[in-house]
Design an enzyme around this catalytic site. Structure first.
Site, PDB file in Angstrom:
ATOM      1  N   GLU A 229     -24.725  -0.586 -18.351  1.00 39.95           N
ATOM      2  CA  GLU A 229     -25.692  -1.399 -17.612  1.00 39.95           C
ATOM      3  C   GLU A 229     -26.402  -2.274 -18.641  1.00 39.95           C
ATOM      4  O   GLU A 229     -27.491  -1.977 -19.083  1.00 39.95           O
ATOM      5  CB  GLU A 229     -26.673  -0.532 -16.825  1.00 39.95           C
ATOM      6  CG  GLU A 229     -27.485  -1.365 -15.829  1.00 39.95           C
ATOM      7  CD  GLU A 229     -28.296  -0.508 -14.873  1.00 39.95           C
ATOM      8  OE1 GLU A 229     -28.420   0.700 -15.099  1.00 39.95           O
ATOM      9  OE2 GLU A 229     -28.816  -1.083 -13.898  1.00 39.95           O
TER      10      GLU A 229
ATOM     11  N   ALA B 144     -36.272  -1.492 -15.574  1.00 37.36           N
ATOM     12  CA  ALA B 144     -36.776  -0.427 -16.435  1.00 37.36           C
ATOM     13  C   ALA B 144     -36.022  -0.359 -17.758  1.00 37.36           C
ATOM     14  O   ALA B 144     -36.013   0.669 -18.411  1.00 37.36           O
ATOM     15  CB  ALA B 144     -36.669   0.904 -15.706  1.00 37.36           C
TER      16      ALA B 144
ATOM     17  N   HIS C  40     -26.794  -2.644  -7.925  1.00 34.01           N
ATOM     18  CA  HIS C  40     -27.908  -2.441  -6.973  1.00 34.01           C
ATOM     19  C   HIS C  40     -28.429  -3.757  -6.380  1.00 34.01           C
ATOM     20  O   HIS C  40     -29.465  -4.261  -6.766  1.00 34.01           O
ATOM     21  CB  HIS C  40     -29.032  -1.567  -7.535  1.00 34.01           C
ATOM     22  CG  HIS C  40     -29.457  -1.791  -8.960  1.00 34.01           C
ATOM     23  ND1 HIS C  40     -29.887  -3.005  -9.421  1.00 34.01           N
ATOM     24  CD2 HIS C  40     -29.554  -0.940  -9.995  1.00 34.01           C
ATOM     25  CE1 HIS C  40     -30.224  -2.883 -10.687  1.00 34.01           C
ATOM     26  NE2 HIS C  40     -30.028  -1.647 -11.061  1.00 34.01           N
TER      27      HIS C  40
ATOM     28  N   ALA D 110     -33.788  -5.844  -9.043  1.00 34.56           N
ATOM     29  CA  ALA D 110     -33.656  -6.540 -10.327  1.00 34.56           C
ATOM     30  C   ALA D 110     -32.955  -7.888 -10.196  1.00 34.56           C
ATOM     31  O   ALA D 110     -32.137  -8.279 -11.030  1.00 34.56           O
ATOM     32  CB  ALA D 110     -32.950  -5.667 -11.370  1.00 34.56           C
TER      33      ALA D 110
ATOM     34  N   HIS E 127     -35.892   2.354  -3.056  1.00 37.99           N
ATOM     35  CA  HIS E 127     -35.462   1.059  -3.592  1.00 37.99           C
ATOM     36  C   HIS E 127     -35.238  -0.001  -2.516  1.00 37.99           C
ATOM     37  O   HIS E 127     -35.329  -1.191  -2.796  1.00 37.99           O
ATOM     38  CB  HIS E 127     -34.161   1.223  -4.385  1.00 37.99           C
ATOM     39  CG  HIS E 127     -34.358   1.871  -5.730  1.00 37.99           C
ATOM     40  ND1 HIS E 127     -34.534   3.222  -5.882  1.00 37.99           N
ATOM     41  CD2 HIS E 127     -34.419   1.343  -6.974  1.00 37.99           C
ATOM     42  CE1 HIS E 127     -34.673   3.506  -7.168  1.00 37.99           C
ATOM     43  NE2 HIS E 127     -34.604   2.381  -7.852  1.00 37.99           N
TER      44      HIS E 127
ATOM     45  N   ASP F 257     -28.260   5.582  -8.884  1.00 39.65           N
ATOM     46  CA  ASP F 257     -28.999   5.086 -10.050  1.00 39.65           C
ATOM     47  C   ASP F 257     -29.935   6.190 -10.552  1.00 39.65           C
ATOM     48  O   ASP F 257     -31.024   5.922 -11.059  1.00 39.65           O
ATOM     49  CB  ASP F 257     -29.791   3.814  -9.705  1.00 39.65           C
ATOM     50  CG  ASP F 257     -30.193   3.012 -10.938  1.00 39.65           C
ATOM     51  OD1 ASP F 257     -29.759   3.376 -12.063  1.00 39.65           O
ATOM     52  OD2 ASP F 257     -30.959   2.047 -10.787  1.00 39.65           O
TER      53      ASP F 257
ATOM     54  N   ILE G 155     -39.891   0.318 -10.980  1.00 37.85           N
ATOM     55  CA  ILE G 155     -39.196   1.563 -10.645  1.00 37.85           C
ATOM     56  C   ILE G 155     -38.168   1.813 -11.740  1.00 37.85           C
ATOM     57  O   ILE G 155     -37.481   0.892 -12.179  1.00 37.85           O
ATOM     58  CB  ILE G 155     -38.500   1.457  -9.268  1.00 37.85           C
ATOM     59  CG1 ILE G 155     -39.548   1.232  -8.171  1.00 37.85           C
ATOM     60  CG2 ILE G 155     -37.686   2.706  -8.968  1.00 37.85           C
ATOM     61  CD1 ILE G 155     -38.930   1.025  -6.791  1.00 37.85           C
ATOM     62  N   ALA G 156     -38.088   3.035 -12.203  1.00 40.85           N
ATOM     63  CA  ALA G 156     -37.234   3.347 -13.356  1.00 40.85           C
ATOM     64  C   ALA G 156     -36.105   4.276 -12.946  1.00 40.85           C
ATOM     65  O   ALA G 156     -36.060   5.432 -13.331  1.00 40.85           O
ATOM     66  CB  ALA G 156     -38.075   3.972 -14.467  1.00 40.85           C
ATOM     67  N   GLY G 157     -35.215   3.760 -12.124  1.00 38.81           N
ATOM     68  CA  GLY G 157     -34.097   4.587 -11.698  1.00 38.81           C
ATOM     69  C   GLY G 157     -34.495   5.464 -10.523  1.00 38.81           C
ATOM     70  O   GLY G 157     -35.642   5.496 -10.105  1.00 38.81           O
TER      71      GLY G 157
END
Ligand SMILES: [Zn+2]
EC number: 3.5.1.25
Length: 398
Positions: free
Chosen positions: A120, A131, A209, A213, A247, A270, A312-314
């Site tokens: 990624e 993130a 996703h 992002a 998400h 994710d 949001i971090a995963g």
């Protein structure tokens, strides 16, 4: 020889009263009970293929960073919840770090614990780093990618890159020549740039996703989302959806299924290390993450020019949670299962994700509430004790 009777979702069709038979690690027969000659064990369950997750950073307190022991912990965590085929996703890092991470995880791919590696980054838009550490994001560098691909000797299956990154065409050419799928994401590109990027290289595409992002779809600024949905509708792209209730809104998930159908959607977690763990502090790559109420966010966001909200971090869900959220969003179970098994398997060229003769005997038995009751991995029943007991306790060494 084992034969299980129940309602079977093969991945693309439903057999109301069926039998799946397997010998060793391989499915030998599947069909209607009336056509089965032997004795089968009544499960009273819905039997679906083991999940295929093509975007996952970890789980069960451990992340995919290049430490094989931690990677096995994460794999076991998700496998006990029904994910029997998965890629290990690596976030952006300096080239030599990625090389060693890929090298260290390659044995797990050769052993069949992982189906491959998803990079990624690091050729992303720093403005849409989410993130990820913006310091690790660099313009497209074919020589760097070549070294990372060679370090894994064929284990890299996909890479997320921004359409606007430098040398995009050479990068996608390199990926395809190594049987890896280019995934568009973490991008600030407009629709025209995204479309042009896809036209530069024929073959299947993936969107990392979708919606997250990247700029939102606006009627006069349609952005990458519009280009990706058009490509998916044309059969040229599989779009990932993190349908975890955090998400994406349920109606967004449902809309994409209505627009492009389950053959062009890969449901993904994710997930990061905190999946299945108590709220608390964790790491995603090199960055600090706090999980509060099951939602993982970066602890400090000044580096991303954040809009006041911490990124949001995963995710913290596993594939079974994603399946439940997708069905709750109004998607029929067959379509949701297809997008969680057959489609992602096809995307990465994995011989998995279907209940069909000669496929690996990876099967999840679900009750009427879509709670997993049993998981078979290569014909072995595994991990049933850890499935329905809710989150695992916090680790002693987080
Ligand atoms: Zn990710």
């Amino acid at each position: 020889m084992t034969a299980l009777r129940g309602r079977i979702i093969t991945g693309t069709e439903i057999i109301g009263d069926g039998v799946v038979e397997f010998e060793g690690d391989t499915i030998t027969w599947v069909g209607h009970t009336r056509d089965f000659a032997g004795q089968a064990t009544e499960t009273g369950a819905t039997l679906i293929p083991g999940f295929v997750d093509v975007h996952c950073h970890g789980g069960g307190g451990a992340g995919f960073t290049g430490d094989p022991t931690a990677a096995r912990t994460a794999v076991r965590y998700h496998r006990a919840r029904g994910t029997t085929t998965q890629l290990a996703s690596l976030v952006s890092a300096p080239g030599e770090v990625l090389e060693s991470q890929v090298q260290n995880l390659a044995p797990l791919v050769h052993a069949g614990d992982l189906a491959g590696i998803h990079l990624e980054g690091p050729f992303l838009s720093a403005a849409k780093c989410g993130a990820q550490d913006p310091a690790a994001i660099v313009p497209g560098d074919p020589a760097l990618l070549s070294r990372v691909l060679d370090a894994g000797e064929g284990v890299v299956r996909s890479q997320t890159l921004a359409p606007e990154t430098a040398n995009f065409r050479q990068l996608t050419h390199l990926l395809r020549s190594h049987d890896a799928v280019p995934c568009l994401g973490h991008t600030s590109a407009d629709a025209a740039t995204t479309r042009a990027a896809m036209l530069s290289s024929p073959g299947m595409w993936c969107a990392t996703h979708l919606f997250n992002a990247m700029p939102p779809l606006l009627h006069r600024e349609p952005g990458p989302v519009a280009a990706c949905l058009s490509a998916a509708a044309a059969g040229d792209m599989v779009v990932e959806l993190i349908a975890d209730g955090v998400h994406l809104a349920p109606d967004t998930v449902r809309m994409v299924f209505d627009l492009v159908g389950p053959s062009q959607i890969a449901l993904v977690t994710d997930a990061m290390a905190a999946a299945g763990m108590a709220d608390g502090d964790y790491m995603l790559g090199a960055l600090d993450v706090r999980v509060d109420g099951g939602v993982a966010r970066l602890r400090e966001a000044e580096h991303c020019g954040a809009d006041g909200k911490l990124p949001i971090a995963g995710g913290t869900a596993s594939m079974i949670d994603i399946l439940k959220h997708t069905v709750a969003a109004g998607v029929d179970l067959l379509s949701a299962v297809q997008a969680a098994t057959v489609t992602p398997a096809r995307l990465i060229g994995a011989y998995a994700g279907s209940i069909a003769a000669r496929y690996p005997a990876n099967i999840v038995a679900l009750d009427d509430h879509l709670e997993p009751r049993s998981v078979w991995f290569r014909g072995q029943e595994i991990g049933t004790r850890t499935i329905s007991g809710g989150p695992l306790p916090a680790p002693s060494h987080p």
